[in-house]
Design an enzyme around this catalytic site. Structure first.
Site, PDB file in Angstrom:
ATOM      1  N   LYS A 279       0.855  -1.182   0.000  1.00 58.68           N
ATOM      2  CA  LYS A 279       0.000   0.000   0.000  1.00 58.68           C
ATOM      3  C   LYS A 279       0.898   1.242   0.000  1.00 58.68           C
ATOM      4  O   LYS A 279       1.851   1.322   0.770  1.00 58.68           O
ATOM      5  CB  LYS A 279      -0.895  -0.041   1.252  1.00 58.68           C
ATOM      6  N   GLU A 364     -20.065  -4.638   9.758  1.00 58.16           N
ATOM      7  CA  GLU A 364     -20.959  -3.814  10.578  1.00 58.16           C
ATOM      8  C   GLU A 364     -22.040  -4.645  11.255  1.00 58.16           C
ATOM      9  O   GLU A 364     -22.445  -4.357  12.388  1.00 58.16           O
ATOM     10  CB  GLU A 364     -21.592  -2.710   9.720  1.00 58.16           C
ATOM     11  N   ARG A 392     -25.608  -1.125   6.733  1.00 60.16           N
ATOM     12  CA  ARG A 392     -25.343  -2.559   6.596  1.00 60.16           C
ATOM     13  C   ARG A 392     -25.992  -3.368   7.729  1.00 60.16           C
ATOM     14  O   ARG A 392     -26.243  -4.551   7.593  1.00 60.16           O
ATOM     15  CB  ARG A 392     -23.830  -2.805   6.629  1.00 60.16           C
TER      16      ARG A 392
HETATM   17  C1  LIG Z   1     -19.198  -1.534   4.472  1.00 58.20           C
HETATM   18  C2  LIG Z   1     -18.005  -0.624   4.550  1.00 58.20           C
HETATM   19  N1  LIG Z   1     -17.448  -0.361   5.752  1.00 58.20           N
HETATM   20  C3  LIG Z   1     -16.386   0.465   5.835  1.00 58.20           C
HETATM   21  C4  LIG Z   1     -15.857   1.031   4.716  1.00 58.20           C
HETATM   22  C5  LIG Z   1     -14.713   2.029   4.823  1.00 58.20           C
HETATM   23  N2  LIG Z   1     -13.522   1.551   4.132  1.00 58.20           N
HETATM   24  C6  LIG Z   1     -13.184   1.981   2.904  1.00 58.20           C
HETATM   25  S1  LIG Z   1     -11.820   1.265   2.326  1.00 58.20           S
HETATM   26  C7  LIG Z   1     -11.613   0.387   3.753  1.00 58.20           C
HETATM   27  C8  LIG Z   1     -10.449  -0.516   3.898  1.00 58.20           C
HETATM   28  C9  LIG Z   1     -10.379  -1.461   2.774  1.00 58.20           C
HETATM   29  O1  LIG Z   1      -9.243  -2.274   2.927  1.00 58.20           O
HETATM   30  P1  LIG Z   1      -8.859  -3.207   1.730  1.00 58.20           P
HETATM   31  O2  LIG Z   1     -10.061  -3.866   1.171  1.00 58.20           O
HETATM   32  O3  LIG Z   1      -7.765  -4.090   2.195  1.00 58.20           O
HETATM   33  O4  LIG Z   1      -8.351  -2.207   0.606  1.00 58.20           O
HETATM   34  P2  LIG Z   1      -6.998  -1.347   0.560  1.00 58.20           P
HETATM   35  O5  LIG Z   1      -7.421   0.074   0.716  1.00 58.20           O
HETATM   36  O6  LIG Z   1      -6.085  -1.795   1.663  1.00 58.20           O
HETATM   37  O7  LIG Z   1      -6.436  -1.604  -0.771  1.00 58.20           O
HETATM   38  C10 LIG Z   1     -12.634   0.653   4.654  1.00 58.20           C
HETATM   39  C11 LIG Z   1     -12.750   0.083   6.003  1.00 58.20           C
HETATM   40  C12 LIG Z   1     -16.482   0.743   3.483  1.00 58.20           C
HETATM   41  N3  LIG Z   1     -16.064   1.282   2.340  1.00 58.20           N
HETATM   42  N4  LIG Z   1     -17.535  -0.085   3.433  1.00 58.20           N
END
Ligand SMILES: Cc1ncc(C[n+]2csc(CCOP(=O)(O)OP(=O)(O)O)c2C)c(N)n1
Length: 622
Positions: A279, A364, A392
């Site tokens: 990342k 959630e 959610r």
């Molecule tokens: C249902 C939901 N909860 C929380 C989020 C907030 N959120 C956006 S990106 C993220 C982290 C995602 O991590 P990952 O899938 O590993 O992607 P990365 O950014 O590390 O590539 C979160 C918690 C969301 N988009 N959707």
């Protein structure tokens, strides 16, 4: 240099025709363009820097005019947007009428699915695959999902079904070891073990020599799988679910990625490619602090310093302080977060009492059910959550928390319109969906002091309580509170007036007060009240207000339909009051991306428009 790659209109063709050395150069130029643009527009930088090579490889191997590519969350699609012809507009990212920061089918035929919330990509891509089979079509269906999003229950549900149905589906697990902050849970631990073993699947040596560009791959499948077997052990969980696991694959080696994607494409069964990426790759500050650069405002690309000073006055920060106070005063208080420890402000409590913050991952529903269990077990859980993600857990709030009347507090951050992330991230529905739930109390503070009192009040109440506050700075308290009295969240008139009363939720109070000032200057004597409690509606206050003022206005940072204003109008009708009630709020529409200020102007919710709308509705004061 940077600008030129954004101007290229047929990058897809170039990517398909270039050799791997040239593709590496394209990756460098894409990274420069990302840093340059996002430093001005703000956005999800670290996730996009990490996925440059994978996105190039996807465009090289698949034909996205036919194949269907679904991105989980979709915050990592900036590179995909540039490659698929949106480079010239990339500078408008996240601005009103500009490019969205998330995939949008209305924006490009290369966006197969509108996303924004984690965990749905596997099911959506599977749906595409099932439709393909039923229509006797023949194309690939691909889901790209991060390791953070893989913690969500919905992702498991999708894998569980897809593995058993056996239809061709490619799931790419983009594993950078991070959610927004560190990832959590047993799956994350298992992936970490695979990553840190350092043994990437060497496609060149083990597979590519067996598999030359296309040839009779099917006949060689047995031989190839035997060779792969030695490397698949780490992905046993996916194999058990019915997927063929490949990995880990170096996510920054375009040649290896292309080889792996080609194998996955030709296998014609459920395949999971485990791709390891970094990342923030290529921007030292983002590599060092991916959490800070996950979602960032504008910054200086030379020094990586954010343009705005770190915001210590946000509602999230103020909530974090109030949470610590509540936890210090009552050792039953625990915070529950769904992968948003930093963003919701619970990080401070975690530092002081790590065992009193429970991060359930991007889950959630799990957060709310766990809170229900915690409450029954004698604790006082506070679920710190963004309004949009609380959606959610709709069923869990009704069936588990409200039906059992449990003392769960929902600290709803980013309630109301949140701006540049657009439709999927606006917190416009919480009042509407929570209002219909029996036993729920909804509170709406207008400043940080009220927020603290409301948390104390909710703890005393001992039934489900939602406290909602917006994405902005929390105003310094505008009123003095007699500490000897106990706080009751009844409406409070903050400005006297004779003719018109504007009753506001906490978020819109400042707008209401400024609009009232404009109305006064036009000769309409206008009072303003902070409603503070939306549910149950304080009947006595409204009965009095209907008797006292000619014109009643409600204003809220939420959708108008089934909102607070509609409850007031319903009460007015029930009481057969002759008063006319004007309800102001967000229309029955998904609100697009743009700054909060620009959106308020567009939808008539800025100070001046509010005053104008009140004048024209009541036909007075001009
Ligand atoms: C249902 C939901 N909860 C929380 C989020 C907030 N959120 C956006 S990106 C993220 C982290 C995602 O991590 P990952 O899938 O590993 O992607 P990365 O950014 O590390 O590539 C979160 C918690 C969301 N988009 N959707």
């Amino acid at each position: 240099m940077t600008d030129r790659i954004l101007e290229e209109t047929d990058l897809i063709k170039k990517i398909k025709e270039s050799d791997f050395r040239e593709l590496d150069l394209i990756a460098v130029r894409l990274r420069e363009a990302l840093i340059d643009t996002v430093s001005k527009t703000g956005g999800h930088l670290a996730s996009n820097l990490g996925i440059v090579e994978l996105t190039i490889a996807l465009h090289r191997i698949f034909d996205l005019d036919r194949d269907r590519l679904v991105w989980d969350v979709g915050h990592q699609t900036y590179v995909h947007k540039i490659i698929s012809g949106r480079g010239p507009r990339f500078g408008t990212l996240r601005q009103l009428d500009g490019l969205s920061g998330f995939p949008k089918r209305s924006e490009s035929p290369y966006d197969a699915f509108d996303s924004g919330h984690s965990g749905d990509s596997v099911s959506a891509a599977l749906g595409y695959a099932l439709a393909r089979d039923l229509r006797h079509e023949d194309h690939s269906c691909i889901a790209v999902i991060g390791d953070g999003s893989m913690t969500s229950g919905e992702a498991f549900e999708g894998l569980n079904l897809a593995g058993s149905l056996k239809t061709p589906l490619i799931v790419i697990l983009n594993d950078n070891g991070m959610s927004i902050s560190g990832n959590v849970g047993g799956m994350a631990k298992s992936l970490q073990q695979i990553r840190t073993s350092g043994a990437y699947l060497d496609f060149k040596k083990s597979i590519m020599n067996l598999f030359k560009e296309d040839s009779r791959f099917g006949q060689r499948y047995e031989a190839i799988t035997k060779q792969i077997k030695s490397a698949v052990l780490p992905g046993a969980i996916f194999e058990e679910l019915g997927f063929k696991y490949f990995g880990p694959i170096d996510g920054h080696n375009i040649e290896d990625l292309c080889g792996a994607l080609k194998v996955a494409k030709d296998l014609r069964r459920p395949v999971l490619l485990h791709v390891v990426t970094k990342k923030g790759k290529g921007f030292v500050s983002a590599e060092k602090n991916p959490t800070k650069f996950h979602g960032i405002g504008s910054f200086d690309p030379e020094t990586a310093t954010p343009s705005d000073r770190v915001n210590k006055d946000s509602w999230s920060e103020r909530f974090g302080e109030a949470l610590i106070q509540a936890a210090e005063a009552d050792d039953r208080v625990v915070a529950v977060t769904a992968a948003m420890t930093d963003a919701t402000g619970v990080a401070g409590l975690k530092k002081l009492h790590p065992d009193r913050v429970i991060d359930v991952g991007i889950a959630e529903q799990n957060a709310v059910s766990a809170a229900a269990g915690l409450a029954l077990g004698g604790m006082r859980p506070i679920v710190a959550i963004y309004s949009t993600f609380l959606q959610r857990a709709y069923d869990q709030i009704i069936t588990e928390v409200c039906m059992q009347q449990l003392p769960v507090i929902f600290a709803i951050d980013r309630a109301g319109i949140t701006g540049p992330d657009g439709e999927t991230h606006q917190g416009q529905f919480d009042i509407a969906f929570l209002s219909s739930m029996p036993n729920m109390t909804i509170l709406t503070p207008s400043d940080a002091v009220e927020l603290g009192h409301m948390i104390e009040y909710a703890l005393k109440l001992g039934t489900p309580v939602a406290i909602r506050y917006p994405k902005c700075n929390a105003p310094v308290s505008s009123y003095s509170f007699d500490a000897a009295q106990s706080f009751e969240p009844w409406p409070r008139v903050i400005k006297p007036g004779e003719q018109t009363l504007i009753i506001s939720d906490g978020s819109m109070l400042d707008t209401a007060a400024k609009a009232a000032g404009i109305l006064e200057s036009r000769g309409m004597s206008t009072a303003v009240a902070n409603v503070r409690i939306i549910k149950p509606l304080p009947y006595d206050f409204f009965i009095d207000a209907f008797g006292r003022y000619e014109n009643i206005v409600t204003i809220e940072d939420g959708t108008l339909y089934s909102g607070f204003g509609s409850a007031v109008s319903f009460l007015a009708a029930k009481l057969k009051t002759p008063r006319r009630v004007l309800n102001l709020g967000w229309p029955d529409k998904f609100i697009e991306h743009g700054s909060i200020g620009a959106l308020r102007e567009r939808y008539g919710l800025d100070d001046l428009s509010v005053a104008d709308r009140i004048c024209s509705f009541f036909g007075d004061g001009n």
